[in-house]
Design a protein around this motif. Sequence first.
Motif, PDB file in Angstrom:
ATOM      1  N   VAL A   8       0.864  -1.182   0.000  1.00 22.48           N
ATOM      2  CA  VAL A   8       0.000   0.000   0.000  1.00 22.48           C
ATOM      3  C   VAL A   8       0.904   1.237   0.000  1.00 22.48           C
ATOM      4  O   VAL A   8       2.110   1.131  -0.210  1.00 22.48           O
ATOM      5  N   ILE A   9       0.320   2.393   0.235  1.00 20.35           N
ATOM      6  CA  ILE A   9       1.102   3.634   0.225  1.00 20.35           C
ATOM      7  C   ILE A   9       1.993   3.692   1.457  1.00 20.35           C
ATOM      8  O   ILE A   9       1.506   3.725   2.591  1.00 20.35           O
ATOM      9  N   GLU A  10       3.313   3.632   1.236  1.00 20.41           N
ATOM     10  CA  GLU A  10       4.320   3.676   2.302  1.00 20.41           C
ATOM     11  C   GLU A  10       4.092   2.595   3.370  1.00 20.41           C
ATOM     12  O   GLU A  10       4.358   2.819   4.559  1.00 20.41           O
ATOM     13  N   GLY A  11       3.615   1.428   2.939  1.00 21.72           N
ATOM     14  CA  GLY A  11       3.399   0.365   3.912  1.00 21.72           C
ATOM     15  C   GLY A  11       3.031  -0.958   3.294  1.00 21.72           C
ATOM     16  O   GLY A  11       3.031  -1.120   2.062  1.00 21.72           O
ATOM     17  N   VAL A  23       2.414   1.064   8.370  1.00 20.71           N
ATOM     18  CA  VAL A  23       2.696   2.200   7.483  1.00 20.71           C
ATOM     19  C   VAL A  23       3.767   3.084   8.126  1.00 20.71           C
ATOM     20  O   VAL A  23       3.682   3.398   9.313  1.00 20.71           O
ATOM     21  N   ARG A  24       4.749   3.480   7.345  1.00 26.98           N
ATOM     22  CA  ARG A  24       5.815   4.346   7.855  1.00 26.98           C
ATOM     23  C   ARG A  24       5.463   5.812   7.591  1.00 26.98           C
ATOM     24  O   ARG A  24       5.185   6.213   6.463  1.00 26.98           O
ATOM     25  N   LYS A  25       5.489   6.594   8.664  1.00 20.38           N
ATOM     26  CA  LYS A  25       5.237   8.026   8.559  1.00 20.38           C
ATOM     27  C   LYS A  25       6.514   8.745   8.106  1.00 20.38           C
ATOM     28  O   LYS A  25       7.609   8.183   8.137  1.00 20.38           O
ATOM     29  N   THR A  26       6.357   9.980   7.699  1.00 26.28           N
ATOM     30  CA  THR A  26       7.517  10.761   7.254  1.00 26.28           C
ATOM     31  C   THR A  26       8.506  10.982   8.389  1.00 26.28           C
ATOM     32  O   THR A  26       9.689  11.223   8.157  1.00 26.28           O
ATOM     33  N   SER A  27       8.030  10.886   9.648  1.00 26.68           N
ATOM     34  CA  SER A  27       8.901  11.055  10.811  1.00 26.68           C
ATOM     35  C   SER A  27       9.792   9.841  11.045  1.00 26.68           C
ATOM     36  O   SER A  27      10.714   9.895  11.865  1.00 26.68           O
ATOM     37  N   GLY A  28       9.528   8.739  10.339  1.00 28.90           N
ATOM     38  CA  GLY A  28      10.319   7.524  10.511  1.00 28.90           C
ATOM     39  C   GLY A  28       9.654   6.492  11.390  1.00 28.90           C
ATOM     40  O   GLY A  28      10.123   5.350  11.485  1.00 28.90           O
ATOM     41  N   VAL A 287       6.019   2.485  16.255  1.00 34.25           N
ATOM     42  CA  VAL A 287       7.309   1.868  16.545  1.00 34.25           C
ATOM     43  C   VAL A 287       8.389   2.735  15.927  1.00 34.25           C
ATOM     44  O   VAL A 287       8.363   2.981  14.719  1.00 34.25           O
ATOM     45  N   LYS A 288       9.313   3.206  16.741  1.00 38.29           N
ATOM     46  CA  LYS A 288      10.417   3.982  16.187  1.00 38.29           C
ATOM     47  C   LYS A 288      11.334   3.060  15.404  1.00 38.29           C
ATOM     48  O   LYS A 288      11.490   1.894  15.734  1.00 38.29           O
ATOM     49  N   GLU A 289      11.920   3.580  14.359  1.00 39.14           N
ATOM     50  CA  GLU A 289      12.757   2.773  13.475  1.00 39.14           C
ATOM     51  C   GLU A 289      13.825   2.019  14.258  1.00 39.14           C
ATOM     52  O   GLU A 289      14.056   0.835  14.031  1.00 39.14           O
TER      53      GLU A 289
END
Length: 296
Positions: A8-11, A23-28, A287-289
């Motif tokens: 999907v979009i970024e995930g 899904v990964r946010k722009t913040s990571g 979850v932080k990277e």
Amino acid sequence: MKVGGQAVIEGVLMIAKRVSLAVRKTSGEIVVKDLGSVRFPKWARVPFLRGFYSLFISLYFGIKALNLSSEISSGEEMKSSEKFFSLILAIGLAVGLFVVAPIFLTNFLIKKEDEFLYSIVEGFIRLGLFLLYVWIISLFKDVKRVFQYHGAEHMTIHAYEHGEELTVENVRKYSTVHPRCGTNFVMIFLIVAIVLLSVFGALIELSVWTRIISRLILLPFAAGISYEFLKLAAFFEGKGWIKVLYFPGYLLQYLTTAKPDDSQIETAIVALKQAVSEKEDNTDHQVKEEGLELLG
């Protein structure tokens, strides 16, 4: 346990014991959503019917995950009206491009009296339009990222099916193509549709509009038959002559998948770990990277 998934979009969406979206946010950060579980009633386990039900489940969760991933990645919530019109537009585009357009294009090439030949030419035009469509969208930057997540999904499932610990290093060893990919299903479906509609066309003479209606009615039957071929190919693991069923889909997967980066693999791992978990988790969490290993 068999695992399915979609990019999907970024995930990545994963379907196993649970239906999980990561899904990964722009913040990571990776946002994880538990979308519930899939139940198969008895009738949905009957050969040919199970293909139609599986397709419905994939579309239902796929559309839901696509809308959610768009909202999470962009940070903007979509209105119900926007979701509705997006769905109608997508359905209209699919019907127009892959049902209506092939019929009208074939009218310029084949005499209507020869229904059998008409249906074969129409089927190959539909196949050509599909391949052209995939090639065109593959040129867009955003779609390329989706194809990378598609590759991450396949690689992660490969690692899981081989009993590997789900780490980036282990996942990266595997191929981006997978025999149970929906791309394989689509290619088998398009070929089966050519045969089915050609036989039907040889039996009944149709006008343009009744031909369009007949295609819409017969396509679910073609989907059911195609799913059984895909199950057969998976059972024999693509060995011997059964490779013929896989070959077109494998070739197309080299276009619809791409090598992912580490962050995309991590996102797929998070989704799969949640999907194979016995525990229901209705809370959204992030979850932080650098904290990925805490999920295990």
